[in-house]
Design a protein around this motif. Structure first.
Motif, PDB file in Angstrom:
ATOM      1  N   HIS A   1       0.833  -1.216   0.000  1.00  0.00           N
ATOM      2  CA  HIS A   1       0.000   0.000   0.000  1.00  0.00           C
ATOM      3  C   HIS A   1       0.865   1.262   0.000  1.00  0.00           C
ATOM      4  O   HIS A   1       0.528   2.243  -0.669  1.00  0.00           O
TER       5      HIS A   1
ATOM      6  N   ASP B   1      -4.757   4.221  -2.279  1.00  0.00           N
ATOM      7  CA  ASP B   1      -5.914   4.812  -1.639  1.00  0.00           C
ATOM      8  C   ASP B   1      -5.526   5.143  -0.201  1.00  0.00           C
ATOM      9  O   ASP B   1      -5.043   4.268   0.525  1.00  0.00           O
TER      10      ASP B   1
ATOM     11  N   ARG C   1      -7.283   5.743   2.496  1.00  0.00           N
ATOM     12  CA  ARG C   1      -7.993   4.959   3.527  1.00  0.00           C
ATOM     13  C   ARG C   1      -7.429   3.552   3.635  1.00  0.00           C
ATOM     14  O   ARG C   1      -7.283   3.015   4.728  1.00  0.00           O
TER      15      ARG C   1
END
Length: 158
Positions: free
Chosen positions: A17, A27, A29
């Motif tokens: 991530h 992303d 979130r």
């Protein structure tokens, strides 16, 4: 997590991530959720204090996804230090504590007494580092700088 162990699945997911986010494909979130689900390492100084630095009114806590990343950071600190400031071999013999990412993002609540907003930076020496500022959605709203009213002498951002 010992030096010879492979990163946990949540740690590998966090690294993925972080890389995606920095490439503009990630992303925010999902990145925060990956931090919450991972185990992170905090290098200790002296009497169990953790490494932090203050920059532009925010205290940044250094967290690492593994011992290799942590040792790289500590080696860089040792090489940049004035003679005698840090012990030789600091990186090899560093003490650290493993912390659940969910708990780590609550740490600013515990240190609020200093009245300095605190964010977390993960794997700072890496090209895929992640900065998690003390804003809503990352830290509790009660201490998020974007949710606090501005009072005389306090730091706030919009």
């Amino acid at each position: 997590m010992g030096a010879g162990r492979m990163p946990s699945t949540p740690t590998a997911e966090l690294r993925a991530h972080m890389g995606a986010f920095l490439r503009g494909e990630g992303d925010a979130r999902a990145l925060v959720e990956a931090v919450r689900g991972a185990e992170l390492l905090l290098p200790l100084l002296g009497e169990n204090a953790v490494w932090t630095t203050d920059l532009e009114g925010i205290r940044w806590l250094f967290a690492f996804t593994g011992t290799r990343e942590m040792h790289t950071f500590l080696q860089q600190k040792w090489e940049a230090a004035e003679p005698g400031e840090l012990p030789a071999g600091l990186a090899r013999f560093a003490r650290y504590v493993a912390v659940d990412g969910e708990e780590l993002l609550l740490l600013p609540v515990w240190v609020e007494r200093d009245r300095v907003p605190m964010g977390v930076v993960v794997d700072v020496p890496s090209d895929a580092r992640a900065f998690l500022p003390p804003v809503s959605g990352i830290v509790p709203d009660t201490i998020a700088v974007d949710r606090q009213p501005v009072a005389e002498g306090e730091v706030a951002t919009s």
